[in-house]
Write a protein that holds these residues in place. Structure first.
Motif, mmCIF file in Angstrom:
data_model
loop_
_atom_site.group_PDB
_atom_site.id
_atom_site.type_symbol
_atom_site.label_atom_id
_atom_site.label_comp_id
_atom_site.label_asym_id
_atom_site.label_seq_id
_atom_site.Cartn_x
_atom_site.Cartn_y
_atom_site.Cartn_z
ATOM 1 N N ALA A 1 0.772 -1.225 0.016
ATOM 2 C CA ALA A 1 0.026 0.097 0.124
ATOM 3 C C ALA A 1 0.740 1.230 0.178
ATOM 4 O O ALA A 1 0.403 2.240 -0.668
ATOM 5 C CB ALA A 1 -0.962 -0.075 1.231
ATOM 6 N N THR B 1 -0.408 3.370 -6.004
ATOM 7 C CA THR B 1 -1.362 4.261 -5.874
ATOM 8 C C THR B 1 -2.801 3.375 -5.491
ATOM 9 O O THR B 1 -2.938 2.511 -5.839
ATOM 10 C CB THR B 1 -1.508 4.966 -7.207
ATOM 11 O OG1 THR B 1 -0.285 5.343 -7.524
ATOM 12 C CG2 THR B 1 -2.527 6.129 -7.242
ATOM 13 N N ARG B 2 -3.499 3.962 -4.518
ATOM 14 C CA ARG B 2 -4.699 3.426 -4.102
ATOM 15 C C ARG B 2 -5.647 3.479 -5.246
ATOM 16 O O ARG B 2 -5.969 4.615 -6.098
ATOM 17 C CB ARG B 2 -5.313 3.996 -3.047
ATOM 18 C CG ARG B 2 -4.867 3.760 -1.630
ATOM 19 C CD ARG B 2 -5.438 4.287 -0.657
ATOM 20 N NE ARG B 2 -6.834 3.821 -0.399
ATOM 21 C CZ ARG B 2 -7.818 4.476 0.291
ATOM 22 N NH1 ARG B 2 -7.471 5.490 0.980
ATOM 23 N NH2 ARG B 2 -8.646 3.886 0.542
ATOM 24 N N ARG B 3 -6.534 2.488 -5.544
ATOM 25 C CA ARG B 3 -7.747 2.275 -6.516
ATOM 26 C C ARG B 3 -8.862 2.190 -5.723
ATOM 27 O O ARG B 3 -8.992 1.748 -4.633
ATOM 28 C CB ARG B 3 -7.166 1.163 -7.405
ATOM 29 C CG ARG B 3 -5.838 1.233 -8.148
ATOM 30 C CD ARG B 3 -5.548 -0.021 -8.754
ATOM 31 N NE ARG B 3 -6.636 -0.594 -9.678
ATOM 32 C CZ ARG B 3 -6.916 -1.648 -9.481
ATOM 33 N NH1 ARG B 3 -6.431 -2.564 -8.576
ATOM 34 N NH2 ARG B 3 -8.118 -2.204 -10.330
ATOM 35 N N LYS B 4 -10.007 2.468 -6.713
ATOM 36 C CA LYS B 4 -11.295 2.094 -5.944
ATOM 37 C C LYS B 4 -11.888 1.094 -6.902
ATOM 38 O O LYS B 4 -11.456 1.014 -8.117
ATOM 39 C CB LYS B 4 -12.178 3.443 -6.025
ATOM 40 C CG LYS B 4 -11.576 4.403 -5.131
ATOM 41 C CD LYS B 4 -12.652 5.643 -4.980
ATOM 42 C CE LYS B 4 -12.512 6.582 -4.078
ATOM 43 N NZ LYS B 4 -13.358 7.735 -4.083
ATOM 44 N N THR C 1 -10.289 -4.159 -6.475
ATOM 45 C CA THR C 1 -8.937 -3.926 -6.150
ATOM 46 C C THR C 1 -8.456 -5.434 -6.097
ATOM 47 O O THR C 1 -8.821 -6.383 -5.873
ATOM 48 C CB THR C 1 -8.903 -3.110 -4.938
ATOM 49 O OG1 THR C 1 -9.442 -3.709 -3.922
ATOM 50 C CG2 THR C 1 -9.551 -1.489 -5.260
ATOM 51 N N GLU D 1 -8.824 -4.622 2.902
ATOM 52 C CA GLU D 1 -9.491 -3.482 2.300
ATOM 53 C C GLU D 1 -10.933 -3.746 2.498
ATOM 54 O O GLU D 1 -11.566 -3.264 1.365
ATOM 55 C CB GLU D 1 -8.969 -3.302 0.897
ATOM 56 C CG GLU D 1 -7.610 -3.093 0.732
ATOM 57 C CD GLU D 1 -7.042 -2.542 -0.909
ATOM 58 O OE1 GLU D 1 -8.052 -3.101 -1.380
ATOM 59 O OE2 GLU D 1 -5.778 -2.331 -0.950
ATOM 60 N N GLU E 1 -12.187 0.846 -1.129
ATOM 61 C CA GLU E 1 -12.241 -0.524 -1.581
ATOM 62 C C GLU E 1 -13.347 -1.081 -1.754
ATOM 63 O O GLU E 1 -13.406 -2.162 -2.605
ATOM 64 C CB GLU E 1 -11.119 -1.011 -1.384
ATOM 65 C CG GLU E 1 -9.710 -0.278 -1.526
ATOM 66 C CD GLU E 1 -9.259 0.471 -0.457
ATOM 67 O OE1 GLU E 1 -10.075 0.612 0.431
ATOM 68 O OE2 GLU E 1 -8.032 1.231 -0.362
ATOM 69 N N GLN F 1 -6.203 7.207 5.995
ATOM 70 C CA GLN F 1 -7.200 5.986 5.632
ATOM 71 C C GLN F 1 -7.747 5.421 6.820
ATOM 72 O O GLN F 1 -8.659 5.127 6.939
ATOM 73 C CB GLN F 1 -6.398 5.181 4.612
ATOM 74 C CG GLN F 1 -7.355 4.048 4.417
ATOM 75 C CD GLN F 1 -6.692 2.960 3.337
ATOM 76 O OE1 GLN F 1 -5.532 3.090 2.751
ATOM 77 N NE2 GLN F 1 -7.412 1.878 2.981
#
Ligand code: MFK
Ligand code: FAD
Length: 496
Positions: free
Chosen positions: A54, A58-61, A80, A122, A256, A408
């Motif tokens: 993490a 890059t964080r995704r949705k 994700t 997540e 997520e 987060q």
């Protein structure tokens, strides 16, 4: 380049967690303890890997695609990475299935796994919790056909046959007050039930099944006339056309987790039990998901406190490491104490649940479980926000920066207090438990705590309020209002 601050490091979430290891050493028979080790070790490894991943990606949705290029409705959701890994990982390590093994420590062993896995997942733990709740509710209802149909999937240890279940309760006029449910169940001439309506929050929309509340057509208004239905969402690899995903919610946290608004346009459904008292039938599910919530809230606290402590050894101010500044050390000690108390309460509920389910508990313990479940959920939900916020401050300005992972943690923690019954709703549920079926056994159990309480004045005040709460349902008007207005205070006092 000038000074560069070392980032906090995550120790092994299982091997270096003295609280969890001490609890399991104390509670489990030697052979069970040894057998559990490999799964917990692997879940700890996964958690450590996920933390590193993490911070490097890059964080995704999740992404919903509603239509294909040719205009067909597809409602496809791209998940994700952690979600894609979820079925394989959790079935392999029996994260959910272990809780349904046939021995009194099954729930403790399950929730040790959940505790280690949650943050790395997540919030894949959200639909897992609901699947566990659905399995528990179907067992409690004793519906043989649905048990034989669904449980081999819900409790599968093979990703190829594993199914997730949703919990479709909340609608636009009522999430706490589900008595306002507008979804209608209508019966075809051939006897098949179908659901028509709108469910406003569906967090397991990628699941293969769900338990849903609906009002059989022509039923009275209110809660008692609601029925509980089992539905399946897929026809082979295609989502059934009678289940329409309107959109994914844009949320403060749990990014997520694909939480959707959906329409049911004649989705086939099967009653779980009698065609009324659906809330009574879904209650075993609520109590299980609330236990998951408490354990996951404690997992967030563990991470927040752990990172803050690690950072305090790496960061210096005014000539010393933060950990050597008396006031900072005192702040950390307070956080640690609150976290450890919450850990003890949440795992007490987990342990009691397993003992009650396998007839290994006394009537006092069974009554206590009914009360401690809402208390643990509401207390840990609030405390997780407080400790994640405090931990953020322990990092100074860095804590406010997205890439550290601290924002987060805080955003995600806020959900624990809202879903699965808000703090107020659960405070009222604890009154319901106090006024419930076994007040004698419960009062005996609470009496033991109070007898151990050093503060005699506090003990007698609590006893007085408990006596009044027992008769909550018999009170009317002003008396009842006063009792309800004090319900949160009472719940928090008892939880503490
Ligand atoms: C990562 C962490 C994992 C967590 C996963 C979270 C996923 C999130 C998904 C969701 O949020 S799903 C939606 C969750 N929704 C709720 O939790 C609803 C909140 N509202 C309540 O809890 C209300 O108190 C409730 C709807 C249950 C009841 O309100 P009512 O309409 O006033 O009904 P009533 O008459 O009090 O209760 C109906 C029956 O259920 C009664 O039994 P009888 O029919 O025998 O009289 C109650 O005793 C029984 N009951 C209610 N709550 C119970 C319960 N029985 C046992 N345990 C309980 N907790
Ligand atoms: P309301 O019921 O309108 O509550 C508003 C306020 O009123 C709250 O502060 C509440 O405590 C207070 N209140 C209500 N009644 C009383 C009372 N009698 N006394 C005192 N105070 C009261 N639901 C599902 O069914 N399935 C899902 O999968 C699901 N996933 C979710 C995912 C996320 C991320 C979120 C945020 C929610 C999800 N929910 C789901 C919905 C959730 O369960 C509800 O939002 C929650 O139960 C509260 O209901 P509400 O939103 O209607 O709030």
């Amino acid at each position: 380049m000038g000074f560069l601050q070392d980032a906090p490091q995550l120790a092994h979430p299982y091997r270096d967690d003295r609280l969890l290891t001490a609890l399991l050493d104390r509670c489990l028979p030697m052979d069970r303890r040894t057998a559990l080790d490999a799964d917990l070790d692997a879940l700890g490894d996964y958690a450590q890997m996920a933390w590193k991943r993490a911070s490097a990606t890059t964080r995704r949705k999740p992404v919903l695609t509603q239509w294909d290029a040719w205009g067909r409705r597809v409602d496809r959701i791209e998940l994700t990475t952690a979600w894609q890994e979820g079925p394989q990982l959790t079935t392999h390590h029996a994260v959910l299935a272990a809780g349904h093994d046939s021995h009194p420590c099954a729930r403790l062993e399950e929730f040790a796994r959940v505790y280690l896995y949650h943050l790395a997942s997540e919030f894949y733990t959200c639909p897992l919790a609901m699947t566990d709740g659905a399995a528990t509710a179907l067992k409690a209802a004793g519906n043989r056909a649905l048990i034989e149909r669904a449980l081999p999937h819900f409790l599968s240890r093979d990703p190829a046959t594993f199914w997730l279940s949703g919990q479709w309760m909340t609608e636009t006029p009522g999430g706490s007050d589900v008595g306002n449910t507008e979804t209608i169940a209508r019966r075809d001439p051939d006897g098949q039930w179908r659901l028509y309506g709108r469910k406003w929050f569906s967090s397991a929309v990628v699941g293969e099944a769900a338990l849903a509340l609906a009002r059989p057509e022509g039923g009275e208004p209110g809660t008692a006339a609601l029925a509980l239905f089992y539905v399946e969402t897929m026809d082979g690899s295609q989502r059934k056309p009678q289940l329409v995903i309107d959109r994914l919610k844009n949320k403060l946290g749990t990014h997520e987790l694909p939480t959707a608004e959906i329409h049911l346009e004649g989705l086939p459904a099967w009653p779980v039990g009698e065609l009324a008292h659906g809330v009574r039938q879904v209650a075993p599910m609520l109590n299980v998901t609330r236990t998951w919530n408490a354990i996951c809230a404690v997992a967030s606290m563990a991470r927040a406190v752990h990172l803050a402590r690690d950072y305090a050894r790496r960061r210096h101010a005014f000539g010393k490491a933060l950990v050597d500044q008396p006031l900072h050390a005192h702040t950390l000690a307070g956080m640690q104490a609150e976290f450890e108390a919450a850990f003890a309460l949440a795992f007490e509920v987990a342990h009691l649940l397993g003992r009650v389910e396998h007839d290994a508990a006394t009537p006092q313990e069974a009554a206590l479980l009914r009360l401690l479940t809402p208390l643990a959920k509401l207390w840990t939900g609030k405390l997780a926000v407080k400790l994640c916020s405090e931990a953020m401050e322990c990092f100074g300005g860095a804590g406010y920066i997205e890439d550290t992972g601290l924002p987060q943690l805080l955003r995600d923690a806020q959900v624990y207090a809202i879903w699965e019954g808000t703090t107020n709703v659960l405070s009222l549920d604890s009154l319901r438990a106090l006024a419930g079926k076994a007040p004698g056994a419960l009062h005996e159990a609470i009496g033991h705590w109070l007898a151990d309480n050093d503060d005699m004045h506090a003990a007698s005040t609590i006893q007085h309020v408990l006596d009044a709460a027992t008769h909550w349902l018999d009170h009317h008007g002003q008396q009842r209002d006063t009792l309800e207005a004090g319900a949160r205070g009472l719940a928090i006092t008892l939880a503490r």
